[in-house]
Enzyme design. Structure first.
Site, PDB file in Angstrom:
ATOM      1  N   CYS A 196      41.225  11.818   2.048  1.00  0.00           N
ATOM      2  CA  CYS A 196      39.866  11.729   1.971  1.00  0.00           C
ATOM      3  C   CYS A 196      38.911  12.213   3.202  1.00  0.00           C
ATOM      4  O   CYS A 196      37.914  11.899   3.194  1.00  0.00           O
ATOM      5  CB  CYS A 196      39.572  10.045   1.651  1.00  0.00           C
ATOM      6  N   HIS A 336      32.240   5.657   5.882  1.00  0.00           N
ATOM      7  CA  HIS A 336      33.337   5.818   4.989  1.00  0.00           C
ATOM      8  C   HIS A 336      33.203   4.988   3.847  1.00  0.00           C
ATOM      9  O   HIS A 336      33.235   5.349   2.571  1.00  0.00           O
ATOM     10  CB  HIS A 336      34.774   5.792   5.462  1.00  0.00           C
ATOM     11  N   GLU A 347      36.833  -0.845   9.168  1.00  0.00           N
ATOM     12  CA  GLU A 347      35.819   0.084   9.599  1.00  0.00           C
ATOM     13  C   GLU A 347      34.858  -0.658  10.075  1.00  0.00           C
ATOM     14  O   GLU A 347      34.365  -0.059  11.285  1.00  0.00           O
ATOM     15  CB  GLU A 347      35.262   0.891   8.260  1.00  0.00           C
ATOM     16  N   LYS A 368      28.969   6.085  -1.015  1.00  0.00           N
ATOM     17  CA  LYS A 368      29.949   5.939  -1.845  1.00  0.00           C
ATOM     18  C   LYS A 368      29.358   4.807  -2.915  1.00  0.00           C
ATOM     19  O   LYS A 368      29.891   4.835  -4.014  1.00  0.00           O
ATOM     20  CB  LYS A 368      31.201   5.699  -1.271  1.00  0.00           C
ATOM     21  N   HIS A 373      33.897   7.589  -4.924  1.00  0.00           N
ATOM     22  CA  HIS A 373      34.595   8.178  -3.998  1.00  0.00           C
ATOM     23  C   HIS A 373      35.248   9.748  -4.552  1.00  0.00           C
ATOM     24  O   HIS A 373      36.072   9.773  -5.356  1.00  0.00           O
ATOM     25  CB  HIS A 373      35.848   7.357  -3.513  1.00  0.00           C
ATOM     26  N   PHE A 432      44.219   9.105   3.609  1.00  0.00           N
ATOM     27  CA  PHE A 432      45.495   8.744   3.323  1.00  0.00           C
ATOM     28  C   PHE A 432      46.371   9.534   4.326  1.00  0.00           C
ATOM     29  O   PHE A 432      46.055  10.607   4.845  1.00  0.00           O
ATOM     30  CB  PHE A 432      46.124   8.985   2.159  1.00  0.00           C
TER      31      PHE A 432
END
Length: 446
Positions: A196, A336, A347, A368, A373, A432
């Site tokens: 991502c 994010h 975050e 998002k 996403h 990830f």
């Protein structure tokens, strides 16, 4: 150190040091970067709210959601049956019908965004310019649509049912390769695949390619077409997706107390990065300057972010150091913000660690909430929207922010866009594998 009150400072192995006493290696990198300024001169996007940059930007300013029930395949048996689909897209507007049949959708979206970005930048690739123009468009999953289709055909009918184009259709680097072939771009051609964070890392690494003198122009970004039964099943089994199937437009709700997972989506974003003097010489329109880039690893877990937010915080601090800017100079942060319980709280903590007291003054939003996403494309589209925020002085909202979460206590620009002058903004991505990336953009001043 109390990270809620003091900005994170660059750290070497032995502990903290003020920015004025960075390691020699870091000082050299900053000095080199100062010699070569990189600007953004064009942009293109394909997203769940629009098949071009202008439509996407208008929808985000209006707080419009692109999330709906899945129509590309029968998802009725899945726990999560919603997604951010690309609608009304015709690849034949950007390539021949034969090319459309023999390339995967992740390539379709990448080429469309790249061609629109090149057109937006007014780039003309002469024989000399082509050798100094590179492509770095990454993808997290590559040709997963083609993989699934060919595996089904192989299992049903054997090897003769597999497409002869199978291999090039699925290679992650083929998005960059196909763009380079269509445009005649003969400079550096490669890809990044960091889940991502792919789009963010692609743009950041493209910046460094220009700064080290290997190209004058880089076509950079991310693309993803991973809305398939197998990918959806994997995320469902991991319990990562929202199950708010009866209200798709309300499903993606970053930083809200009632968030229950992210929404899978698809698309592409591409920016044109250009060495400043090169852009000025050809009279290019300059959107903004890409002034800083930071990347780190959590080295913690392959899917969960470090609970302390250390990796993300260091990525932001490195981007600030790269740009030689202070936390107080940043007005906007494109988060994010996935809408998962753990990510949003961690975050938020990372932002506090990186920005200290300035965190409370930042306008922080997650687009998002409207796009879902886009995996490997997310960071690129979010970077493009950060650039437009600086250009237009409009901060896009975090929609569906209805019930505050005590663990998420920053200014998330809830539900409505905000008119505000933004001299500098930062876009953050986490992936990830514990990989983090941050891009710092600022208004261009000649």
């Amino acid at each position: 150190m109390n990270y809620t009150t003091k900005p994170l400072i660059y750290q070497t192995g032995g502990g903290a040091a003020p920015r004025s006493a960075l390691t020699k290696q870091r000082e050299n990198l900053i000095l080199h970067a100062m010699k070569t300024r990189v600007v953004i001169t064009g942009s293109g996007a394909v997203s769940p709210v629009g098949n071009d940059l202008q439509t996407t930007w208008a929808a985000l300013q209006a707080g419009s959601s692109g999330i709906s029930r899945i129509t590309k395949f029968d998802a009725s048996s899945f726990p999560s049956r919603i997604a951010g689909e690309i609608r009304g897209f015709d690849a034949r507007l950007f390539m021949s019908a034969k090319e459309a049949r023999t390339t995967d959708p992740f390539i379709h979206y990448a080429l469309a965004a790249a061609l629109m970005a090149v057109d937006d930048a007014g780039l003309v690739l002469t024989p000399h310019a082509s050798r100094r123009t590179g492509v770095l468009v990454g993808s997290g999953r590559g040709g997963v649509t083609t993989n699934e289709k060919n595996l089904i055909a192989f299992m049903a009918k054997g090897h003769r049912a597999v497409s002869p184009h199978y291999t090039p259709m699925t290679l992650v680097n083929m998005a960059s390769g196909f763009i380079a072939m269509k445009l005649g771009a003969k400079g550096p051609c490669l890809d990044v695949s960091t889940a991502c964070a792919t789009g963010t890392h692609a743009i950041g690494e493209a910046m460094k390619i220009i700064q080290r003198g290997d190209a004058d122009v880089m076509i950079a970004g991310g693309t993803e077409a991973a809305l398939t039964p197998l990918v959806l099943a994997g995320f469902c089994q991991a319990k990562a997706l929202s199950r708010r199937n009866d209200a798709p437009e309300k499903a993606s709700r970053p930083f809200d107390r009632d968030r229950d997972g992210f929404v899978l989506s698809e698309g592409a974003g591409v920016l044109i990065l250009e060495e400043l003097k090169h852009a000025e010489k050809r009279g290019a329109n300059i959107y903004a300057e890409l002034a800083g880039y930071g990347l780190t690893s959590d080295a913690f877990h392959y899917t969960r972010p470090d609970p302390a937010g250390d990796g993300a915080a260091r990525a932001m601090a490195l981007a600030l150091a790269d740009a030689e800017m202070q936390p107080e100079e940043i007005i906007y942060l494109n988060a994010h913000g996935t809408s998962t319980v753990s990510n949003d709280a961690i975050e938020t903590l990372a932002i506090k660690r990186a920005f200290g007291e300035q965190a409370k003054k930042l306008a922080v939003s997650s687009i998002k909430s409207m796009l879902g996403h886009m995996l490997g494309a997310a960071g690129a589209v979010e970077a493009a929207m950060t650039v437009l925020t600086i250009r237009d002085g409009i901060i896009p909202p975090t929609i569906n922010h209805e019930t505050p979460d005590p663990a998420c206590d920053l200014d998330y620009v809830p539900n409505h866009a905000r008119a505000q002058s933004v001299g500098a903004g930062l876009s953050l991505s986490l992936g990830f594998g514990g990989t983090n990336g941050a891009l710092l953009f600022r208004r261009h001043v000649a």
